[in-house]
Design a protein around this motif. Structure first.
Motif, PDB file in Angstrom:
ATOM      1  N   LEU A 132       0.825  -1.206   0.000  1.00  0.00           N
ATOM      2  CA  LEU A 132       0.000   0.000   0.000  1.00  0.00           C
ATOM      3  C   LEU A 132       0.862   1.260   0.000  1.00  0.00           C
ATOM      4  N   GLY A 133       1.944   1.249   0.757  1.00  0.00           N
ATOM      5  CA  GLY A 133       2.857   2.386   0.774  1.00  0.00           C
ATOM      6  C   GLY A 133       3.475   2.633  -0.594  1.00  0.00           C
ATOM      7  N   LEU A 134       3.837   1.568  -1.246  1.00  0.00           N
ATOM      8  CA  LEU A 134       4.392   1.669  -2.596  1.00  0.00           C
ATOM      9  C   LEU A 134       3.370   2.283  -3.550  1.00  0.00           C
ATOM     10  N   LEU A 135       2.121   1.832  -3.456  1.00  0.00           N
ATOM     11  CA  LEU A 135       1.078   2.385  -4.319  1.00  0.00           C
ATOM     12  C   LEU A 135       0.750   3.828  -3.956  1.00  0.00           C
ATOM     13  N   ALA A 136       0.823   4.170  -2.675  1.00  0.00           N
ATOM     14  CA  ALA A 136       0.574   5.554  -2.261  1.00  0.00           C
ATOM     15  C   ALA A 136       1.651   6.480  -2.815  1.00  0.00           C
ATOM     16  N   ASP A 137       2.882   5.983  -2.912  1.00  0.00           N
ATOM     17  CA  ASP A 137       3.996   6.798  -3.412  1.00  0.00           C
ATOM     18  C   ASP A 137       4.146   6.758  -4.926  1.00  0.00           C
ATOM     19  N   GLN A 138       3.965   5.563  -5.504  1.00  0.00           N
ATOM     20  CA  GLN A 138       4.317   5.392  -6.910  1.00  0.00           C
ATOM     21  C   GLN A 138       3.177   4.841  -7.773  1.00  0.00           C
ATOM     22  N   GLY A 139       1.967   4.874  -7.246  1.00  0.00           N
ATOM     23  CA  GLY A 139       0.843   4.404  -8.046  1.00  0.00           C
ATOM     24  C   GLY A 139       0.745   5.180  -9.342  1.00  0.00           C
ATOM     25  N   ARG A 140       0.246   4.532 -10.344  1.00  0.00           N
ATOM     26  CA  ARG A 140       0.216   5.094 -11.687  1.00  0.00           C
ATOM     27  C   ARG A 140      -0.700   6.310 -11.798  1.00  0.00           C
ATOM     28  N   THR A 141      -1.804   6.323 -11.059  1.00  0.00           N
ATOM     29  CA  THR A 141      -2.764   7.422 -11.177  1.00  0.00           C
ATOM     30  C   THR A 141      -2.958   8.102  -9.819  1.00  0.00           C
ATOM     31  N   ARG A 142      -3.453   9.322  -9.872  1.00  0.00           N
ATOM     32  CA  ARG A 142      -3.755  10.048  -8.637  1.00  0.00           C
ATOM     33  C   ARG A 142      -4.801   9.293  -7.822  1.00  0.00           C
ATOM     34  N   ARG A 143      -5.764   8.708  -8.518  1.00  0.00           N
ATOM     35  CA  ARG A 143      -6.813   7.928  -7.849  1.00  0.00           C
ATOM     36  C   ARG A 143      -6.209   6.793  -7.022  1.00  0.00           C
ATOM     37  N   VAL A 144      -5.279   6.050  -7.594  1.00  0.00           N
ATOM     38  CA  VAL A 144      -4.630   4.939  -6.891  1.00  0.00           C
ATOM     39  C   VAL A 144      -3.807   5.466  -5.722  1.00  0.00           C
ATOM     40  N   ARG A 145      -3.012   6.497  -5.964  1.00  0.00           N
ATOM     41  CA  ARG A 145      -2.167   7.049  -4.888  1.00  0.00           C
ATOM     42  C   ARG A 145      -3.015   7.540  -3.716  1.00  0.00           C
ATOM     43  N   SER A 146      -4.084   8.241  -4.020  1.00  0.00           N
ATOM     44  CA  SER A 146      -4.966   8.767  -2.963  1.00  0.00           C
ATOM     45  C   SER A 146      -5.660   7.647  -2.198  1.00  0.00           C
ATOM     46  N   ALA A 147      -6.178   6.675  -2.913  1.00  0.00           N
ATOM     47  CA  ALA A 147      -6.884   5.564  -2.264  1.00  0.00           C
ATOM     48  C   ALA A 147      -5.936   4.752  -1.389  1.00  0.00           C
ATOM     49  N   ALA A 148      -4.734   4.517  -1.870  1.00  0.00           N
ATOM     50  CA  ALA A 148      -3.756   3.765  -1.080  1.00  0.00           C
ATOM     51  C   ALA A 148      -3.361   4.561   0.169  1.00  0.00           C
ATOM     52  N   ASP A 149      -3.175   5.854   0.001  1.00  0.00           N
ATOM     53  CA  ASP A 149      -2.826   6.702   1.147  1.00  0.00           C
ATOM     54  C   ASP A 149      -3.944   6.701   2.191  1.00  0.00           C
ATOM     55  N   ARG A 150      -5.198   6.819   1.749  1.00  0.00           N
ATOM     56  CA  ARG A 150      -6.332   6.785   2.683  1.00  0.00           C
ATOM     57  C   ARG A 150      -6.389   5.446   3.423  1.00  0.00           C
ATOM     58  N   LYS A 151      -6.180   4.367   2.694  1.00  0.00           N
ATOM     59  CA  LYS A 151      -6.242   3.048   3.312  1.00  0.00           C
ATOM     60  C   LYS A 151      -5.112   2.870   4.329  1.00  0.00           C
ATOM     61  N   LEU A 152      -3.942   3.359   4.007  1.00  0.00           N
ATOM     62  CA  LEU A 152      -2.826   3.293   4.957  1.00  0.00           C
ATOM     63  C   LEU A 152      -3.126   4.098   6.220  1.00  0.00           C
ATOM     64  N   ARG A 153      -3.684   5.289   6.044  1.00  0.00           N
ATOM     65  CA  ARG A 153      -4.020   6.126   7.202  1.00  0.00           C
ATOM     66  C   ARG A 153      -5.070   5.459   8.095  1.00  0.00           C
ATOM     67  N   ARG A 154      -6.093   4.840   7.478  1.00  0.00           N
ATOM     68  CA  ARG A 154      -7.100   4.122   8.269  1.00  0.00           C
ATOM     69  C   ARG A 154      -6.474   2.937   8.994  1.00  0.00           C
ATOM     70  N   ARG A 155      -5.578   2.262   8.312  1.00  0.00           N
ATOM     71  CA  ARG A 155      -4.883   1.106   8.916  1.00  0.00           C
ATOM     72  C   ARG A 155      -4.063   1.559  10.119  1.00  0.00           C
ATOM     73  N   GLU A 156      -3.327   2.646   9.963  1.00  0.00           N
ATOM     74  CA  GLU A 156      -2.500   3.170  11.056  1.00  0.00           C
ATOM     75  C   GLU A 156      -3.359   3.644  12.212  1.00  0.00           C
ATOM     76  N   ALA A 157      -4.500   4.273  11.924  1.00  0.00           N
ATOM     77  CA  ALA A 157      -5.391   4.757  12.972  1.00  0.00           C
ATOM     78  C   ALA A 157      -5.949   3.590  13.798  1.00  0.00           C
ATOM     79  N   ARG A 158      -6.225   2.464  13.137  1.00  0.00           N
ATOM     80  CA  ARG A 158      -6.723   1.282  13.865  1.00  0.00           C
ATOM     81  C   ARG A 158      -5.630   0.681  14.736  1.00  0.00           C
ATOM     82  N   LEU A 159      -4.402   0.788  14.291  1.00  0.00           N
ATOM     83  CA  LEU A 159      -3.291   0.197  15.058  1.00  0.00           C
ATOM     84  C   LEU A 159      -2.905   1.034  16.267  1.00  0.00           C
ATOM     85  N   ASP A 160      -3.282   2.320  16.259  1.00  0.00           N
ATOM     86  CA  ASP A 160      -2.940   3.202  17.410  1.00  0.00           C
ATOM     87  C   ASP A 160      -3.797   2.913  18.605  1.00  0.00           C
TER      88      ASP A 160
END
Length: 160
Positions: A132-160
């Motif tokens: 997911l981090g790779l896709l957030a940084d290097q995803g081919r489209t803005r849509r992919v990068r944004s969605a991966a970033d959102r999913k990572l943030r939700r994942r991190e929030a659950r782990l806190d």
């Protein structure tokens, strides 16, 4: 095709839907023969789309059964689709998704080079932070990068 004038629907569309119905109902033993039959259709684009759509339904079912079931199926399908670019790529990308999901070997280069379809599907299916981090940084489209970033943030929030 409820509510349509059968004659107004192009023949290749009728064949496509028939193939989809047949592929959805086929048993494991008859699947290779049916895939080969579909791929012999004179409309190569339609045939490849039908098989790729079938793979999109079949691959997740097999992944739930475990790696061995998926691998056996992929090994059976590979020679049948070898001369067909779209289904070959789709099977390769499902195999990559399976590898990431099950924690098998994969490389960042494979994920970055994968199709837009793969990257969108990966964001939907994956929980692996590295992918997911790779896709957030290097995803081919803005849509992919944004969605991966959102999913990572939700994942991190659950782990806190």
């Amino acid at each position: 095709m409820v509510g349509t004038d059968e004659e107004a629907v192009p023949e290749e569309h009728r064949r496509y839907w028939k193939y989809q119905q047949d592929l959805a109902a086929v048993d494991d033993r008859a699947e290779p023969a049916l895939v080969a039959t579909v791929l012999r259709d004179p409309d190569k684009v339609m045939a490849e789309a039908a098989i790729s759509g079938h793979f999109d339904k079949r691959a997740p079912q097999l992944m739930q059964l475990g790696s061995a079931h998926f691998d056996q199926w992929a090994t059976t399908m590979s020679p049948l689709i070898a001369d067909h670019e779209l289904p070959t790529r789709r099977l390769q990308e499902w195999t990559l998704l399976k590898s990431i999901i099950l924690g098998h070997n994969w490389t960042p280069e494979e994920v970055v080079a994968a199709s837009d379809w793969f990257q969108r599907r990966a964001v939907d299916l994956l929980i692996d932070a590295d992918a997911l981090g790779l896709l957030a940084d290097q995803g081919r489209t803005r849509r992919v990068r944004s969605a991966a970033d959102r999913k990572l943030r939700r994942r991190e929030a659950r782990l806190d």
